[in-house]
Design an enzyme around this catalytic site. Structure first.
Site, PDB file in Angstrom:
ATOM      1  CE1 TYR A 220      -3.666   2.729   0.336  1.00 29.01           C
ATOM      2  CE2 TYR A 220      -2.338   3.376   2.784  1.00 29.01           C
ATOM      3  CZ  TYR A 220      -2.873   3.196   1.523  1.00 29.01           C
ATOM      4  OH  TYR A 220      -3.861   4.839   1.582  1.00 29.01           O
ATOM      5  CE  LYS A 224      -3.609   5.505  -1.256  1.00 30.43           C
ATOM      6  NZ  LYS A 224      -4.445   6.177  -2.131  1.00 30.43           N
TER       7      LYS A 224
END
Length: 346
Positions: A220, A224
């Site tokens: 994750y 990002k």
């Protein structure tokens, strides 16, 4: 020992032989450099405070006339739902894109009830499946609309903090497909029309996970960080066309993804957070060193400033502290899962 004594004597002789005038010049130069550094840091902080608390952002109407359209991905819950509602309040028609058709229909009805002059369209698509047919449907809708605003809100995180070696392959694949590929494909469909009209706004939801390497959320965090670099590059490309591109750096917000229900000074609800985003377009907030990016919510902005301008984000101490926090979250999540498993077995 003789070696050290010899070199200390040389240093002493050099100091003694240095002309007093040059000593004054050297001291003045050091003082000037130090003063310049302190003043520059202070000015950056003043800029942050002005951006967060005083200066307004660009008016939403500057991106398109009343009745133009906003496309919101991941629109059925949380931040996406709130973006749709607040943009509808600003008299944008709304194209809602998310996975669950029933939730989209419910939100569509809510919008048209609250704002009778606003039109809505819906498209149910699962970004994790990455189906060309879904993107073809999205293109057909977008091509017939005057799209002024795109909100790339669709996203996925890990179910709980998990070491990378233990991350399920399907979860890892979904995170990359949704967060990265889905955002890129949706943006590539919308941007050509904005370029032709010479106006538009592209907002992409980022995360502090993209600023700070985040152990136990490695995939994750990496997704990002990718969006941070991509969006900044895109911002430079599209600026000559009158299009504003902004990656929104966010800390925790009460939502289904964060699994946090209680608000606090550092954890706003979606309504407060989205309001800060839409009223501060074009302002960096707490991210003065990141072009085409913003940390608009006041507490998030102050944290972002401290991390990027004071402590740094890539140092081992900062990463270790982040790791410790997520290890603690993982332990609590596993204990909760065990308790729930025990209740079901009885």
């Amino acid at each position: 020992m003789d070696f050290l004594t010899k070199h200390l004597d040389c240093l002493s002789n050099w100091q003694l032989n240095l002309q007093p005038g040059w000593q004054t010049v050297g001291a003045s130069a050091l003082l000037a450099a130090g003063s310049l550094f302190v003043v520059s840091r202070a000015l950056v902080f003043v800029r942050v405070l002005l951006s967060l608390f005083v200066l307004p952002g660009k008016p939403l109407r500057s991106f398109g006339p009343k009745g133009s359209w906003a496309v919101v991905t991941g629109a059925s819950d949380g931040l996406g739902k709130e973006f749709a509602l607040q943009l509808a309040r600003a008299d944008f028609n709304i194209l809602l894109v998310s996975r669950t058709a029933s939730k989209l229909d419910t939100l569509s009805n809510e919008i048209t009830t609250k704002f009778p002059s606003v039109q809505t369209k819906t498209l149910a698509m699962d970004f994790a499946r990455n189906q060309d047919s879904d993107y073809e449907k999205l293109k057909e809708l977008v091509d017939e609309l005057d799209v002024s605003v795109l909100v790339n809100n669709v996203g996925k995180s890990h179910s709980i903090p998990t070491p990378f070696a233990l991350t399920p392959e399907d979860e890892m694949t979904d995170i990359v497909t949704i967060n990265c590929l889905g955002t890129l494909r949706a943006t590539q469909l919308v941007v050509p029309g904005m370029m032709q009209r010479k106006r538009g706004l592209v907002l992409t939801m980022g995360s502090f996970g993209g600023l700070l390497p985040t152990p136990l959320l490695a995939t994750y965090s990496g997704s990002k960080a990718f969006l941070q670099q991509w969006s900044t590059s895109l911002g430079s490309e599209l600026e000559p066309y009158g299009i504003t591109v902004e990656l929104v750096q966010a800390y925790l917000i009460t939502s289904a993804m964060s699994k946090i229900r209680r608000t606090s000074a550092t954890i706003p609800d979606p309504r407060s957070f989205v309001k800060s985003v839409l009223t501060k377009i074009g302002r960096n907030g707490g991210s003065p060193t990141y072009a085409y990016s913003s940390s608009p919510y006041w507490s998030h902005g102050l944290m972002a400033w401290f991390l990027t301008c004071v402590t740094g984000t890539m140092g081992k101490i900062v990463v270790s502290q982040n790791k410790g926090m997520h290890e603690s979250i993982r332990k609590r999540a596993l204990r909760k899962a065990e308790r729930e498993k025990g209740k079901k077995s009885t």
